[in-house]
Design a protein around this motif. Structure first.
Motif, PDB file in Angstrom:
ATOM      1  N   ASP A   1      14.832  54.162 125.163  1.00 25.27           N
ATOM      2  CA  ASP A   1      13.472  53.710 125.476  1.00 25.27           C
ATOM      3  C   ASP A   1      12.882  54.509 126.626  1.00 25.27           C
ATOM      4  O   ASP A   1      11.720  54.920 126.592  1.00 25.27           O
ATOM      5  CB  ASP A   1      13.475  52.225 125.839  1.00 25.27           C
ATOM      6  CG  ASP A   1      13.425  51.312 124.623  1.00 25.27           C
ATOM      7  OD1 ASP A   1      13.006  51.771 123.547  1.00 25.27           O
ATOM      8  OD2 ASP A   1      13.808  50.136 124.744  1.00 25.27           O
TER       9      ASP A   1
ATOM     10  N   GLN B   1      15.775  54.236 114.069  1.00 24.85           N
ATOM     11  CA  GLN B   1      16.066  53.212 115.075  1.00 24.85           C
ATOM     12  C   GLN B   1      15.850  51.799 114.546  1.00 24.85           C
ATOM     13  O   GLN B   1      14.900  51.534 113.813  1.00 24.85           O
ATOM     14  CB  GLN B   1      15.179  53.416 116.301  1.00 24.85           C
ATOM     15  CG  GLN B   1      15.597  54.591 117.162  1.00 24.85           C
ATOM     16  CD  GLN B   1      16.901  54.330 117.874  1.00 24.85           C
ATOM     17  OE1 GLN B   1      17.027  53.429 118.679  1.00 24.85           O
ATOM     18  NE2 GLN B   1      17.899  55.148 117.568  1.00 24.85           N
TER      19      GLN B   1
ATOM     20  N   SER C   1      10.738  56.636 116.660  1.00 23.89           N
ATOM     21  CA  SER C   1      11.385  55.509 115.978  1.00 23.89           C
ATOM     22  C   SER C   1      12.256  55.956 114.810  1.00 23.89           C
ATOM     23  O   SER C   1      12.718  55.116 114.033  1.00 23.89           O
ATOM     24  CB  SER C   1      10.319  54.523 115.473  1.00 23.89           C
ATOM     25  OG  SER C   1       9.405  55.159 114.602  1.00 23.89           O
TER      26      SER C   1
ATOM     27  N   ARG D   1      14.970  50.031 121.753  1.00 22.99           N
ATOM     28  CA  ARG D   1      15.922  50.962 121.124  1.00 22.99           C
ATOM     29  C   ARG D   1      17.297  50.800 121.763  1.00 22.99           C
ATOM     30  O   ARG D   1      17.409  50.447 122.930  1.00 22.99           O
ATOM     31  CB  ARG D   1      15.450  52.411 121.303  1.00 22.99           C
ATOM     32  CG  ARG D   1      14.105  52.714 120.672  1.00 22.99           C
ATOM     33  CD  ARG D   1      13.589  54.072 121.135  1.00 22.99           C
ATOM     34  NE  ARG D   1      12.269  54.363 120.601  1.00 22.99           N
ATOM     35  CZ  ARG D   1      11.141  53.872 121.104  1.00 22.99           C
ATOM     36  NH1 ARG D   1      11.177  53.077 122.163  1.00 22.99           N
ATOM     37  NH2 ARG D   1       9.971  54.170 120.567  1.00 22.99           N
TER      38      ARG D   1
ATOM     39  N   ILE E   1      14.904  48.402 116.010  1.00 15.91           N
ATOM     40  CA  ILE E   1      14.329  47.888 117.250  1.00 15.91           C
ATOM     41  C   ILE E   1      14.764  46.448 117.493  1.00 15.91           C
ATOM     42  O   ILE E   1      14.655  45.588 116.615  1.00 15.91           O
ATOM     43  CB  ILE E   1      12.790  47.962 117.213  1.00 15.91           C
ATOM     44  CG1 ILE E   1      12.337  49.397 116.909  1.00 15.91           C
ATOM     45  CG2 ILE E   1      12.208  47.470 118.531  1.00 15.91           C
ATOM     46  CD1 ILE E   1      12.773  50.422 117.918  1.00 15.91           C
TER      47      ILE E   1
ATOM     48  N   ASN F   1      18.012  58.182 120.366  1.00 14.63           N
ATOM     49  CA  ASN F   1      19.018  57.193 120.759  1.00 14.63           C
ATOM     50  C   ASN F   1      19.589  57.436 122.147  1.00 14.63           C
ATOM     51  O   ASN F   1      20.603  56.862 122.517  1.00 14.63           O
ATOM     52  CB  ASN F   1      20.160  57.176 119.738  1.00 14.63           C
ATOM     53  CG  ASN F   1      20.765  58.564 119.526  1.00 14.63           C
ATOM     54  OD1 ASN F   1      20.596  59.458 120.356  1.00 14.63           O
ATOM     55  ND2 ASN F   1      21.467  58.745 118.416  1.00 14.63           N
TER      56      ASN F   1
END
Length: 344
Positions: A188, A323, A320, A239, A325, A144
């Motif tokens: 990201d 997360q 991921s 993200r 998306i 994150n």
């Protein structure tokens, strides 16, 4: 048909006696043609205390509502095709916008990493440690972007990663300058920098196999590399950044951690021996040793398929964790429709 009107819906819904009967057929060639009787006018009348006004066919309130509903329905059906096509076109436009932006991001990161190849291990560790704050029980932490905060990157487990973070800060300035869909999230940025770093290591390996010839190495990697395995990773683009550092104590100091501590940490976030087997330190562990040997053999081959594919799969899963998306991130702002101005 877009021009369907209210009037055109009326005949099929009128009482039978108000519809024009079809002409009768005749077997005689000399018979005069039969003309249908003139249709009587139809008037929609409202009932009053004294009954209905004179003239025309009587239509009840229910009949009127049916006519109105049918008219609206036809208009909606007529326009739905174009609406769906417009929605599909808008979706394709957004996909193209994201794809173009991601392509530019890759170019910027590739250039930045090519000029600083010594930071590749740190970039990979930066992505790993940002993701490793994930806590499966509370569904918190993960990739994150929290590692960007000075209070987190200064922790013992992140020692030596500041230079990699500074490199990404500079790259982000360039990326955000040409972004038309808002700034790129650190979450990201960190994970896609790791992707670029891995690709750089795969390419460097191919060049070594070609005796140091960059052109031949590039062709070898293109022909036998595993670029096609990045599809799922590339879709996880959107993200969100956290607004505060993640809790301490979630990431071990890898250089001091025991084999058991490493295995336990990966196990806690849903990984097994196969995902920890890239560390030669684990070669003596009976659970991990078979995978270490497999990857060592794979790295000696031309394609390195097993090693590359599993490494790509592991990074994809790590990147991921926890997360949500946003698949509309980095697309141009969509004009809002004022439904109050729509006419049906």
């Amino acid at each position: 048909m877009m021009g369907a009107s209210f009037v055109s819906t009326v005949p099929s819904l009128l009482p039978l006696q108000a519809q024009v009967a079809p002409p009768s057929s005749s077997t005689s060639s000399s018979a005069a043609p039969v003309r249908p009787p003139a249709a009587r006018p139809v008037a929609v009348r409202c009932k009053t205390e004294n009954g209905f006004a004179d003239g025309g066919e009587e239509l009840s309130r229910r009949d009127v509502l049916k006519l109105v509903g049918a008219s609206v329905g036809i208009e909606l059906m007529a326009s739905s095709g174009s609406f769906v096509e417009s929605a599909r076109a808008a979706d394709l436009i957004q996909r193209r916008q994201r794809s173009e932006f991601l392509s530019n991001v890759r170019g910027t990161l590739f250039t930045a990493i090519k000029g600083n190849p010594d930071l590749i291990p740190s970039l990979l560790m930066l992505a790993l440690n940002d993701a490793m704050t994930y806590d499966k029980a509370s569904k918190s932490g993960g990739p994150n972007g929290s590692i960007r905060f000075s209070s987190e990157i200064s922790r013992p487990e992140n020692k030596g990663l500041s230079a990699a973070m500074n490199l990404l800060e500079e790259a982000k300035k360039e990326i955000d300058s040409y972004s038309k869909g808002g700034p790129m999230s650190y979450a990201d940025l960190i994970q896609y920098a790791a992707q670029s770093a891995l690709k750089a290591t795969f390419l460097a390996s191919a060049i070594r196999k070609c005796g140091g010839n960059e052109e031949k190495g590039g062709l070898l990697y293109t022909a036998y590399g595993s670029s096609g395995q990045w599809g799922l990773f590339d879709k996880q683009f959107g993200r969100s950044d956290t607004t505060e550092p993640d809790p301490e104590g979630r990431v071990p100091q890898w250089e001091k951690a025991s084999v058991k501590e490493m295995k336990d940490k990966f196990s806690a976030i849903g990984f097994g021996p196969r995902q920890t087997a890239t560390e030669t330190l684990l070669a003596a562990d009976p659970d991990v040793s078979p995978w270490v040997q497999k990857y060592q053999r794979s790295r000696e081959t031309v394609s390195e398929t097993d090693y590359e594919v599993d490494l790509i799969t592991t990074l994809t899963k790590l990147s991921s964790l926890g997360q949500q998306i946003n698949y509309e991130a980095y697309t141009y702002p969509v004009p809002r429709v004022d439904f109050s101005k729509l006419k049906l």
